[in-house]
Design an enzyme around this catalytic site. Structure first.
Site, short mmCIF file in Angstrom:
data_model
loop_
_atom_site.label_atom_id
_atom_site.label_comp_id
_atom_site.label_asym_id
_atom_site.label_seq_id
_atom_site.Cartn_x
_atom_site.Cartn_y
_atom_site.Cartn_z
N CYS A 136 -18.09 -13.16 -20.03
CA CYS A 136 -19.39 -13.24 -20.70
C CYS A 136 -19.33 -14.25 -21.84
O CYS A 136 -20.21 -15.11 -21.98
CB CYS A 136 -19.78 -11.86 -21.21
SG CYS A 136 -21.51 -11.69 -21.61
N CYS A 163 -27.09 -9.97 -16.75
CA CYS A 163 -26.48 -9.71 -18.05
C CYS A 163 -27.47 -10.13 -19.14
O CYS A 163 -28.06 -11.21 -19.08
CB CYS A 163 -25.18 -10.49 -18.19
SG CYS A 163 -24.46 -10.37 -19.84
N GLY A 196 0.79 -1.22 0.00
CA GLY A 196 0.00 0.00 0.00
C GLY A 196 0.82 1.27 0.00
O GLY A 196 0.29 2.35 -0.21
N CYS A 225 -22.21 -7.86 -19.35
CA CYS A 225 -21.02 -7.98 -18.51
C CYS A 225 -19.94 -7.06 -19.04
O CYS A 225 -19.70 -7.00 -20.25
CB CYS A 225 -20.48 -9.41 -18.55
SG CYS A 225 -21.55 -10.63 -17.83
N CYS A 236 -25.50 -13.20 -21.26
CA CYS A 236 -25.19 -14.49 -20.66
C CYS A 236 -26.01 -14.78 -19.41
O CYS A 236 -25.90 -15.85 -18.83
CB CYS A 236 -23.70 -14.59 -20.34
SG CYS A 236 -23.20 -13.64 -18.90
#
Lengths: 290, 261
Positions: free
Chosen positions: A271, A240, A31, A265, A243
């Site tokens: 997808c 979606c 970080g 997606c 899909c």
């Protein structure tokens, strides 16, 4: 200039060593933003110069590279960066998340869970999460040094005061291993839970700002929030349309000027994989007829 | 929020300063300043521009590092403290009210956020509590509750200054530094602000060091007075005593310079 004039993966070896040192330091201090001597790259700032340099320093000839832009493999940014490394490094490329060893991404984490041995490289426009709250870099560094992160909550407070909920929906600040507050790059907050305890190495490169930071595998990453307004990963409340996936992050596509729209997606590989497995969405049948 | 009456032990000074000196190269910022400040006491520092008042205040509040001298706060040596500890002190036990509220406020953040910042900085993580406390403090400094989500840019100068005071006092500090808190305000707004400050200082039992060139301000607020000239303290004593019977030539000049209406 001919292709032979390029070193493997474009950057010269000394530069790659310098970047690798920054990456190693970043991994050692999760970080923490490590400054590095960012090079001019043959693309404009904001198009992933930081990510490209990190990828370049990580690539070996045996790697298989995947590049996505907002989750998609076939958008301009992804296509040109993929071509760039095909040409300068000659590495194999793929669109399948599971097969890739290095994935460079802009603004998404793939839906398919990553596994050990993979490297996910983020393109970062502004690495400093405190930038818009405290413009002085000297001051923000001091705040990181002394762990003075109250200001980050002031931003979230303002969100709730103005919108009733935490309206920050991307680049949602996180705290890494209880120490550094980090900007996860502009990924949607839907992806934030995937940052923590991830088996892959996650590297963040900011070219213009000359910073590299990192999350080693299985790092603890917590999204900041209030006790009475907990963090919620959000997505469009739809399935979606191609899909039928219920749990993937969706793009909204306007289809006509009469309010018609579809949700698909944002991760094209995910997808396409589901459609190949026979999953169907609301609009797939209609399209087949047309 | 209910105010607990502070246990005031007046035999130990809250802040003890001795031999404080700050030089800017060959020039003197302030030289050889010594004083004790007891809990609940208000100390006024007056003097003309360039007399070292602001340098002294900056040294005391940790914004500048003095060249010589000692500062002891609550039996702790301030100058020997690490930066982490000093900055923590700066947002819990101490408060600093700037002359220009724009220096002390976040102008892009709502009034509630401004007041809540110090709470969040010391670990408050409950939105409802933070907001209640902010609303309470806005009420105490006479800012209407429906202005809580407005930015300070939409406030008048007097309101901005009151907001800055609320933002500073929300963590119940024990020692407040004020640099010309009434500068730049018109006289009627000044009078209300002074009234408010006097009430807060009394109710919360604050110790205050107030720097000003306005003798009326110290007459109203300060228990004790220090007169500075050329970086040195030329006279100090009880406020009324110094103002009514000035001994040093410069204090006499200062007192007689006040325009009588």
């Amino acid at each position: 200039m001919t292709d032979q004039a390029y070193n493997f993966a474009y950057l010269d070896e000394q530069t790659k060593r310098m970047i690798r040192r920054a990456i190693l330091k970043g991994i050692a201090v999760p970080g923490y933003q490590v400054p590095f001597a960012s090079r001019e790259m043959p693309m404009p700032y904001g198009w992933g110069t930081g990510g490209v340099q990190v990828t370049s320093a990580c690539l070996v000839p045996e790697d298989r590279l995947k590049v996505i832009d907002q989750g998609a493999d076939d958008t301009t940014n992804a296509v040109s960066i993929r071509k760039f490394f095909q040409r300068t490094a000659g590495v194999a490329v793929t669109e399948a998340t599971a097969e890739a060893t290095v994935i460079q991404t802009r603004h998404r984490i793939p839906e398919t869970p990553l596994h050990e041995g993979q490297i996910l490289v983020y393109q970062v426009p502004i690495p400093e999460p405190l930038r818009f709250l405290e413009p002085r870099e000297t001051e923000t560094r001091k705040m990181h040094e002394l762990e003075e992160y109250g200001l980050m909550h002031v931003k979230l407070y303002e969100d709730i005061a103005r919108h009733g909920t935490i309206a920050t929906s991307y680049a949602y600040p996180v705290k890494v291993e209880g120490r550094y507050v980090m900007d996860p790059s502009p990924i949607p907050k839907f992806d934030n839970p995937k940052l923590g305890q991830n088996p892959a190495i996650q590297l963040f490169g900011a070219g213009r700002e000359q910073r590299i930071y990192a999350l080693p595998p299985f790092t603890e990453v917590v999204s900041l929030d209030f006790d009475d307004h907990p963090f919620e990963p959000s997505k469009a409340p739809h399935d979606c349309d191609l899909c039928g996936a219920r749990d993937s992050y969706l793009d909204e596509v306007i289809t006509d000027d009469r309010g018609g729209r579809m949700f698909v997606c944002s991760d094209t590989d995910f997808c396409a994989g589901r459609q190949a497995d026979g999953h169907r969405g609301r609009l797939s049948a209609v399209e087949a007829v047309q | 929020m209910t105010m607990m009456p502070r246990t005031i032990t007046t035999d130990e000074p809250l802040l003890a300063v001795s031999g404080l000196t700050k030089r800017y190269g060959a020039r003197i910022g302030c030289a050889d300043v010594s004083f004790d400040l007891y809990p609940g006491e208000v100390l006024g520092i007056v003097g003309e521009s360039g007399s070292g008042k602001s340098t002294l205040l900056s040294c005391l509040s940790g914004h500048l590092r003095p060249d010589f001298g000692r500062i002891t706060y609550d039996a702790r040596d301030v100058l020997a403290m690490g930066e982490t500890e000093r900055r923590r002190l700066g947002r819990t036990d101490w408060a600093y009210v700037h002359q220009n509220p724009r220096d002390g406020l976040r102008m892009g953040v709502s009034a509630g956020g401004n007041v809540g910042e110090r709470l969040m900085a010391i670990g408050a993580r409950h939105y409802g509590d933070i907001r209640d406390k902010a609303a309470d403090w806005l009420g105490r400094v006479e800012i209407a509750a429906d202005r809580i989500d407005d930015r300070p840019t939409a406030f008048s100068g007097g309101m901005q200054q009151r907001l800055q005071i609320a933002r500073n006092l929300v963590t119940s500090p024990r020692l407040v530094f004020m640099d010309e808190p009434t500068g730049g305000l018109d006289v009627s707004v000044q009078a209300r602000l002074l009234d408010l400050l006097r009430g807060l200082v009394r109710d919360l039992g604050l110790s205050v060091i107030i720097v000003t060139h306005d003798l009326a301000v110290v007459r109203l607020l300060a228990h004790r007075l220090m007169v500075m000239k050329g970086g040195r303290v030329v006279e100090q004593g009880l406020t009324d005593q110094v103002l009514d019977d000035p001994q040093h030539a410069y204090t006499q000049l200062l007192v007689s310079s006040v325009l009588q209406v």
